[in-house]
Enzyme design. Structure first.
Site, PDB file in Angstrom:
ATOM      1  N   GLU A   1      -3.633  -2.164  -9.639  1.00 40.03           N
ATOM      2  CA  GLU A   1      -3.954  -2.198  -8.214  1.00 40.03           C
ATOM      3  C   GLU A   1      -4.461  -0.849  -7.737  1.00 40.03           C
ATOM      4  OE1 GLU A   1      -0.593  -3.547  -5.896  1.00 40.03           O
ATOM      5  OE2 GLU A   1      -0.216  -5.094  -7.400  1.00 40.03           O
TER       6      GLU A   1
ATOM      7  N   CYS B   1      -5.640   5.304  -3.311  1.00 40.71           N
ATOM      8  CA  CYS B   1      -4.358   5.335  -4.014  1.00 40.71           C
ATOM      9  C   CYS B   1      -4.562   4.685  -5.376  1.00 40.71           C
ATOM     10  CB  CYS B   1      -3.320   4.574  -3.190  1.00 40.71           C
ATOM     11  SG  CYS B   1      -1.739   4.414  -4.030  1.00 40.71           S
TER      12      CYS B   1
ATOM     13  N   CYS C   1       5.427  -0.121 -15.129  1.00 44.32           N
ATOM     14  CA  CYS C   1       6.170   1.135 -15.043  1.00 44.32           C
ATOM     15  C   CYS C   1       7.516   0.930 -15.713  1.00 44.32           C
ATOM     16  CB  CYS C   1       6.370   1.503 -13.570  1.00 44.32           C
ATOM     17  SG  CYS C   1       7.233   3.075 -13.308  1.00 44.32           S
TER      18      CYS C   1
ATOM     19  N   CYS D   1      12.966   1.645 -10.712  1.00 40.94           N
ATOM     20  CA  CYS D   1      13.475   1.793  -9.336  1.00 40.94           C
ATOM     21  C   CYS D   1      13.754   0.395  -8.745  1.00 40.94           C
ATOM     22  CB  CYS D   1      12.490   2.556  -8.459  1.00 40.94           C
ATOM     23  SG  CYS D   1      12.219   4.246  -9.021  1.00 40.94           S
TER      24      CYS D   1
ATOM     25  N   CYS E   1      11.273  -1.387  -6.163  1.00 41.00           N
ATOM     26  CA  CYS E   1       9.836  -1.327  -6.451  1.00 41.00           C
ATOM     27  C   CYS E   1       9.349  -2.504  -7.291  1.00 41.00           C
ATOM     28  CB  CYS E   1       9.522  -0.009  -7.158  1.00 41.00           C
ATOM     29  SG  CYS E   1       7.783   0.186  -7.558  1.00 41.00           S
TER      30      CYS E   1
ATOM     31  N   SER F   1       2.537  11.774  -7.056  1.00 42.71           N
ATOM     32  CA  SER F   1       3.901  11.401  -6.674  1.00 42.71           C
ATOM     33  C   SER F   1       4.740  11.074  -7.902  1.00 42.71           C
ATOM     34  CB  SER F   1       3.833  10.183  -5.746  1.00 42.71           C
ATOM     35  OG  SER F   1       5.120   9.794  -5.355  1.00 42.71           O
TER      36      SER F   1
ATOM     37  N   HIS G   1      14.560   9.624  -1.818  1.00 38.71           N
ATOM     38  CA  HIS G   1      15.152   8.337  -1.428  1.00 38.71           C
ATOM     39  C   HIS G   1      16.670   8.284  -1.279  1.00 38.71           C
ATOM     40  CE1 HIS G   1      11.118   7.057  -1.850  1.00 38.71           C
ATOM     41  NE2 HIS G   1      11.147   6.604  -3.076  1.00 38.71           N
TER      42      HIS G   1
ATOM     43  N   CYS H   1       3.400  -2.116  -3.047  1.00 37.65           N
ATOM     44  CA  CYS H   1       2.814  -1.682  -4.298  1.00 37.65           C
ATOM     45  C   CYS H   1       3.295  -2.506  -5.503  1.00 37.65           C
ATOM     46  CB  CYS H   1       3.211  -0.225  -4.484  1.00 37.65           C
ATOM     47  SG  CYS H   1       2.478   0.506  -5.881  1.00 37.65           S
TER      48      CYS H   1
END
Ligand code: SAH
Length: 328
Positions: free
Chosen positions: A74, A87, A94, A98, A101, A173, A198, A315
């Site tokens: 994306e 972005c 990944c 997390c 996410c 990030s 976070h 995301c």
């Protein structure tokens, strides 16, 4: 691979690629015979726009891109007064895990090459018909888990013969891979480093971000101080607000305490809901109270503007939906 050509040919080809040439035959200042030789030995990768969502509110565009090998990533384009920010994704999936996410739900398939990361910027720029001014590496993936390609990518997009996007216009990030933050500090780049913090205590952070079990908050903030020391660059801390998990007034004061004296900016993000998880975003009043506490403690704290709310998909969700559809 050497073709025995003079150096300036490489420069010519590089500049063609980043002006959008998709084929060697488009490179008209290169002889036909060399073009044929190039086409024999190299190929240009074919990444295509599989789906595109355009916001009716603010012109934000979300792209589902299909890579040459069939994988999906994306990319998002956001239009601000100062230009277009893209972005980009750094990996297919990944492996950081997390809890809130969507990108990490099915793990990681592979890292993207430097070219695949940079190509996202080019594809979006062509689609928008405008030059891209800023890049944030905040899409799918953990950029510091793809460190070498990330550095190569920075070089490619920063090159004056290419997209010419300088480091000061790029934000990377990370969820907090401490040794890589230190390595990055030693590169002394001018990019903005953004840290997904976070939470303010190790128990909470480890619950929602498994990386914290490896590198805890104290180690992470030590690495951040080292980064600021080496680069003189302000760090941006991302803090996603989850109702009842990390959004109390005490949490805000603790956050201020942790970051005291650091050259930083705090970005508050009400959590986006993701199917498969049941995190709830903090309401606007609570978010503002949290921000105000930090401001009163002397911090620059902002609440992230929600772009493309009508095409909202946190995301990683476009890719997740696509994979589920294909599995059926
Ligand atoms: N892996 C990197 C970059 C990609 S995530 C990182 O962790 O920083 C980009 C940002 O979006 C991170 O701050 C991440 O924590 C945040 N994020 C992920 N899912 C989210 C969600 N559902 N709501 C709000 N922010 C989210």
């Amino acid at each position: 691979m050497s073709l025995g050509e003079p150096k300036f040919r490489a420069k010519q080809i590089f500049s063609w690629v980043w002006r959008g040439a998709r084929d060697f035959d488009e490179m008209t200042d290169i002889s036909k015979s060399l073009r044929a030789k190039l086409a024999e030995k190299f190929y240009t990768e074919n990444i295509k726009i599989q789906e595109k969502f355009v916001s009716g509110i603010d012109e934000t565009r979300k792209y589902l891109l299909k890579l040459e090998d069939g994988n999906f990533i994306e990319t998002v384009a956001m239009k601000y007064n100062h230009g277009i920010t893209v972005c980009v994704s750094s990996q297919v999936g990944c492996r950081m895990g997390c809890a809130f996410c969507a990108s990490t739900k099915a793990g990681m398939v592979r890292s993207l090459s430097a070219g695949e990361i940079a190509a996202q910027v080019l594809i979006v720029s062509e689609d928008m018909g405008e030059r891209v001014s800023n890049i944030v590496v905040m899409g799918i993936g953990e950029p510091l888990d793809n460190y070498d390609n990330l550095l190569k990518f920075l070089k490619i997009v920063g090159h004056p013969d290419g997209l010419n996007i300088g480091q000061r216009h790029i934000t990377v990030s990370t969820c907090g891979i401490v040794p890589k933050i230190r390595a990055l500090a030693d590169e002394k780049l001018q990019i903005t480093l953004s840290i997904s913090l976070h939470a303010v205590d190790d128990k909470t952070r480890s619950d929602i971000m498994p990386i914290n079990r490896k590198y805890n908050i104290a180690e992470l903030l030590d690495a951040c101080r080292y980064y600021i020391d080496r680069t003189n660059r302000r760090i941006s801390f991302e803090y996603t607000l989850i109702a009842g998990v990390n959004d109390s007034a005490q949490n805000a004061r603790d956050l201020g305490g942790l970051l005291k004296g650091m050259l930083c900016h705090i970005n508050l993000i009400p959590v986006n809901s993701v199917s498969e998880t049941d995190f709830v975003r903090s309401d606007a009043a609570r978010v503002e109270k949290f921000r105000k506490i930090l401001e009163n403690m002397g911090f620059a704290a902002t609440v992230r503007r929600r772009m493309g709310a009508d095409i909202d998909a946190a995301c990683g969700q476009l890719r997740r939906e696509r994979i589920k559809k294909e599995a059926k």
